[in-house]
Design a protein around this motif. Structure first.
Motif, PDB file in Angstrom:
ATOM      1  N   ILE A  50      -9.620 152.731  95.116  1.00 48.22           N
ATOM      2  CA  ILE A  50     -10.986 152.723  95.646  1.00 48.22           C
ATOM      3  C   ILE A  50     -11.901 153.564  94.769  1.00 48.22           C
ATOM      4  CG2 ILE A  50     -12.422 153.482  97.579  1.00 48.22           C
ATOM      5  CD1 ILE A  50     -10.172 152.693  99.455  1.00 48.22           C
ATOM      6  N   ALA A  51     -11.440 154.771  94.417  1.00 45.16           N
ATOM      7  CA  ALA A  51     -12.259 155.648  93.575  1.00 45.16           C
ATOM      8  C   ALA A  51     -12.516 155.026  92.211  1.00 45.16           C
ATOM      9  CB  ALA A  51     -11.579 157.008  93.427  1.00 45.16           C
ATOM     10  N   ASN A  52     -11.500 154.373  91.663  1.00 42.62           N
ATOM     11  CA  ASN A  52     -11.613 153.805  90.325  1.00 42.62           C
ATOM     12  C   ASN A  52     -12.445 152.520  90.300  1.00 42.62           C
ATOM     13  OD1 ASN A  52      -9.707 151.621  88.451  1.00 42.62           O
ATOM     14  ND2 ASN A  52     -10.838 153.249  87.442  1.00 42.62           N
ATOM     15  N   ILE A  59     -20.081 150.883  92.123  1.00 45.31           N
ATOM     16  CA  ILE A  59     -21.180 151.815  92.366  1.00 45.31           C
ATOM     17  C   ILE A  59     -21.651 152.459  91.075  1.00 45.31           C
ATOM     18  CG2 ILE A  59     -21.884 153.876  93.670  1.00 45.31           C
ATOM     19  CD1 ILE A  59     -21.321 151.410  95.370  1.00 45.31           C
ATOM     20  N   GLY A  60     -20.737 152.645  90.119  1.00 44.68           N
ATOM     21  CA  GLY A  60     -21.101 153.248  88.835  1.00 44.68           C
ATOM     22  C   GLY A  60     -20.992 154.757  88.808  1.00 44.68           C
ATOM     23  N   GLU A  61     -20.222 155.342  89.743  1.00 44.57           N
ATOM     24  CA  GLU A  61     -20.084 156.797  89.778  1.00 44.57           C
ATOM     25  C   GLU A  61     -19.063 157.256  88.751  1.00 44.57           C
ATOM     26  OE1 GLU A  61     -18.269 159.908  92.961  1.00 44.57           O
ATOM     27  OE2 GLU A  61     -19.949 158.678  93.655  1.00 44.57           O
ATOM     28  N   GLY A  62     -19.474 158.156  87.880  1.00 44.12           N
ATOM     29  CA  GLY A  62     -18.583 158.658  86.844  1.00 44.12           C
ATOM     30  C   GLY A  62     -17.810 159.875  87.315  1.00 44.12           C
ATOM     31  N   THR A  65     -14.521 166.130  85.250  1.00 42.64           N
ATOM     32  CA  THR A  65     -13.222 166.570  84.748  1.00 42.64           C
ATOM     33  C   THR A  65     -12.250 166.878  85.884  1.00 42.64           C
ATOM     34  OG1 THR A  65     -14.338 167.536  82.836  1.00 42.64           O
ATOM     35  CG2 THR A  65     -12.075 168.216  83.237  1.00 42.64           C
ATOM     36  N   LEU A  66     -12.710 167.585  86.921  1.00 43.55           N
ATOM     37  CA  LEU A  66     -11.840 167.928  88.034  1.00 43.55           C
ATOM     38  C   LEU A  66     -11.468 166.708  88.863  1.00 43.55           C
ATOM     39  CD1 LEU A  66     -13.396 171.323  89.173  1.00 43.55           C
ATOM     40  CD2 LEU A  66     -11.210 170.956  88.045  1.00 43.55           C
ATOM     41  N   CYS A  67     -12.355 165.713  88.920  1.00 45.98           N
ATOM     42  CA  CYS A  67     -11.991 164.448  89.583  1.00 45.98           C
ATOM     43  C   CYS A  67     -10.789 163.811  88.882  1.00 45.98           C
ATOM     44  CB  CYS A  67     -13.166 163.474  89.570  1.00 45.98           C
ATOM     45  SG  CYS A  67     -14.514 163.896  90.684  1.00 45.98           S
ATOM     46  N   TRP A  68     -10.807 163.829  87.553  1.00 42.51           N
ATOM     47  CA  TRP A  68      -9.683 163.262  86.804  1.00 42.51           C
ATOM     48  C   TRP A  68      -8.403 164.044  87.089  1.00 42.51           C
ATOM     49  CZ3 TRP A  68      -9.853 158.604  85.480  1.00 42.51           C
ATOM     50  CH2 TRP A  68     -10.988 158.015  84.928  1.00 42.51           C
ATOM     51  N   TRP A  69      -8.512 165.345  87.170  1.00 44.56           N
ATOM     52  CA  TRP A  69      -7.311 166.144  87.435  1.00 44.56           C
ATOM     53  C   TRP A  69      -6.739 165.838  88.814  1.00 44.56           C
ATOM     54  CZ3 TRP A  69      -9.052 171.553  85.214  1.00 44.56           C
ATOM     55  CH2 TRP A  69      -9.091 171.461  83.824  1.00 44.56           C
ATOM     56  N   GLU A  70      -7.611 165.617  89.807  1.00 45.35           N
ATOM     57  CA  GLU A  70      -7.121 165.231  91.129  1.00 45.35           C
ATOM     58  C   GLU A  70      -6.400 163.886  91.071  1.00 45.35           C
ATOM     59  OE1 GLU A  70      -9.406 165.650  94.721  1.00 45.35           O
ATOM     60  OE2 GLU A  70     -10.848 166.950  93.712  1.00 45.35           O
ATOM     61  N   ARG A  71      -6.963 162.941  90.347  1.00 49.93           N
ATOM     62  CA  ARG A  71      -6.355 161.607  90.240  1.00 49.93           C
ATOM     63  C   ARG A  71      -5.009 161.688  89.518  1.00 49.93           C
ATOM     64  NH1 ARG A  71     -11.062 157.188  88.683  1.00 49.93           N
ATOM     65  NH2 ARG A  71     -12.708 158.006  90.055  1.00 49.93           N
ATOM     66  N   ILE A  72      -4.941 162.539  88.493  1.00 52.15           N
ATOM     67  CA  ILE A  72      -3.680 162.672  87.750  1.00 52.15           C
ATOM     68  C   ILE A  72      -2.559 163.107  88.682  1.00 52.15           C
ATOM     69  CG2 ILE A  72      -2.506 164.058  86.000  1.00 52.15           C
ATOM     70  CD1 ILE A  72      -5.122 163.997  84.380  1.00 52.15           C
ATOM     71  N   GLY A  73      -2.843 164.043  89.583  1.00 52.58           N
ATOM     72  CA  GLY A  73      -1.828 164.476  90.538  1.00 52.58           C
ATOM     73  C   GLY A  73      -1.347 163.334  91.412  1.00 52.58           C
ATOM     74  N   MET A  74      -2.267 162.480  91.875  1.00 50.75           N
ATOM     75  CA  MET A  74      -1.881 161.327  92.691  1.00 50.75           C
ATOM     76  C   MET A  74      -1.055 160.324  91.891  1.00 50.75           C
ATOM     77  SD  MET A  74      -5.348 160.656  94.925  1.00 50.75           S
ATOM     78  CE  MET A  74      -6.153 162.019  95.779  1.00 50.75           C
ATOM     79  N   VAL A  75      -1.401 160.160  90.627  1.00 50.53           N
ATOM     80  CA  VAL A  75      -0.624 159.266  89.768  1.00 50.53           C
ATOM     81  C   VAL A  75       0.793 159.798  89.590  1.00 50.53           C
ATOM     82  CG1 VAL A  75      -0.415 158.374  87.429  1.00 50.53           C
ATOM     83  CG2 VAL A  75      -2.625 158.297  88.576  1.00 50.53           C
ATOM     84  N   PRO A 211     -21.039 164.335  85.177  1.00 52.29           N
ATOM     85  CA  PRO A 211     -20.898 163.131  84.346  1.00 52.29           C
ATOM     86  C   PRO A 211     -22.057 162.162  84.499  1.00 52.29           C
ATOM     87  CG  PRO A 211     -19.529 162.950  86.297  1.00 52.29           C
ATOM     88  CD  PRO A 211     -20.118 164.335  86.319  1.00 52.29           C
ATOM     89  N   GLU A 212     -22.154 161.278  83.513  1.00 57.25           N
ATOM     90  CA  GLU A 212     -23.146 160.210  83.561  1.00 57.25           C
ATOM     91  C   GLU A 212     -22.626 159.073  84.425  1.00 57.25           C
ATOM     92  OE1 GLU A 212     -24.749 160.681  78.986  1.00 57.25           O
ATOM     93  OE2 GLU A 212     -22.963 159.510  79.393  1.00 57.25           O
ATOM     94  N   ARG A 213     -23.520 158.132  84.688  1.00 59.37           N
ATOM     95  CA  ARG A 213     -23.097 156.914  85.361  1.00 59.37           C
ATOM     96  C   ARG A 213     -22.168 156.133  84.434  1.00 59.37           C
ATOM     97  NH1 ARG A 213     -24.237 156.453  90.625  1.00 59.37           N
ATOM     98  NH2 ARG A 213     -24.702 154.238  90.495  1.00 59.37           N
ATOM     99  N   ILE A 214     -21.213 155.401  85.008  1.00 57.60           N
ATOM    100  CA  ILE A 214     -20.288 154.615  84.198  1.00 57.60           C
ATOM    101  C   ILE A 214     -21.033 153.489  83.500  1.00 57.60           C
ATOM    102  CG2 ILE A 214     -18.332 153.018  84.306  1.00 57.60           C
ATOM    103  CD1 ILE A 214     -17.426 155.803  84.539  1.00 57.60           C
ATOM    104  N   SER A 215     -21.016 153.481  82.198  1.00 53.83           N
ATOM    105  CA  SER A 215     -21.605 152.406  81.402  1.00 53.83           C
ATOM    106  C   SER A 215     -21.012 152.462  80.010  1.00 53.83           C
ATOM    107  CB  SER A 215     -23.136 152.529  81.334  1.00 53.83           C
ATOM    108  OG  SER A 215     -23.517 153.565  80.458  1.00 53.83           O
TER     109      SER A 215
END
Length: 291
Positions: A50-52, A59-62, A65-75, A211-215
């Motif tokens: 959902i987040a990805n 939605i385009g939400e980027g 850095t800490l968001c990525w670290w949270e996702r890495i733990g779930m992975v 972060p910027e918007r995803i583009s």
């Protein structure tokens, strides 16, 4: 009365014992694999997906850095669950789940501590079911620890329990449901890798705090590495400096001039003078006609 209450408690304990005994019988290998596959789905595929996909691509939400670290733990937790599905409940995979959950809880609390005080309901980060994305890890990782504890407690099936101390490798057959969950999880991991490449870039580039918007026009930066030049702090860059005390040899960013001759009131203009005055033609009264 006490006799009645005592026997009611005994009946409740007997019911609980029966339920727990039923769980012992429930966690045979087939049911254990179903529960583990569902756990991987709920920990990795759905929240990270959902987040990805929705928050990122739609939605385009980027992610920061800490968001990525949270996702890495779930992975990490999800991949350990996939290995359990394929090779059994081995001790090293259990340890990977618990270490991944511990890492994720720390990163989520660290992330939330930076952001909660700035978030007053004005949309600092997207939300899922009303909870902002950076807080979801607290629930997800807590559920991982509790679920793994319950599965270890009730996984008394001989085939399942023998995998914990097994020295050789046993390759387990996968059900259609497990294959679906694994395929979906691997797709989500690959999609996150693509999103990370778009938003964060390749090393030595890294993610951004804001972060910027995803583009495809995202700018890459390596500024995050400058954080290592500063002393480590659990509050990150949001540090309130100590107050200035005259005569105390402390280096702070805001500089003060202690010379009294250079004070703020040296060149103050003369006070205003009253040129004219006259009495009011009515009685003065305050609020609600009170003097």
């Amino acid at each position: 009365m006490l006799y009645y209450v005592f026997h009611r408690q005994l009946d409740a304990l007997a019911t609980l014992r029966g339920v727990l005994g039923g769980l012992d019988e429930f966690f045979n290998e087939k049911n254990f694999d179903f529960v583990m596959a569902t756990a991987v789905l709920l920990v990795l595929a759905i929240p990270v997906g959902i987040a990805n996909i929705y928050l990122g691509y739609v939605i385009g939400e980027g992610p920061c850095t800490l968001c990525w670290w949270e996702r890495i733990g779930m992975v990490v937790v999800g991949v350990a669950g996939i290995l359990i599905l394929r090779y059994g409940l081995k001790a090293r995979y259990i340890a990977a789940v618990l270490f991944g959950a511990a890492y994720g809880i720390f990163m989520t609390l660290r992330h939330a501590s930076f952001s909660l005080y700035r978030d007053v309901g004005m949309g600092f980060g997207g939300d899922i079911f009303g909870a902002h994305t950076y807080t979801w890890g607290i629930l997800v990782y807590w559920v991982v620890v509790v679920a793994m504890g319950l599965m270890m407690l009730f996984a008394k099936d001989k085939v399942v329990s023998e995998d914990i101390s097994r020295s050789d490798t046993r390759i387990k057959p996968l059900s259609a449901y497990s294959k679906f969950v694994i395929a979906l999880s691997l797709f989500v991991i690959l999609s996150n890798a693509v999103q990370a490449l778009i938003s964060a870039g390749i090393p030595p580039y890294s993610g951004k705090g804001d972060p910027e918007r995803i583009s495809l026009n995202n700018t890459w930066t390596s500024g995050v590495w400058k954080r290592f030049e500063k002393p480590f702090s659990f509050v990150g860059a949001n540090v309130v400096e100590d107050p200035f005390i005259a005569g105390e040899p402390k280096d702070i960013s805001v500089k003060f001039n202690s010379d009294p001759s250079a004070g703020a009131f040296v060149d103050v203009k003369p006070a205003l003078s009253v040129k004219n005055s006259f009495p009011l033609p009515f009685e003065t009264k305050g609020f609600s006609a009170k003097a």
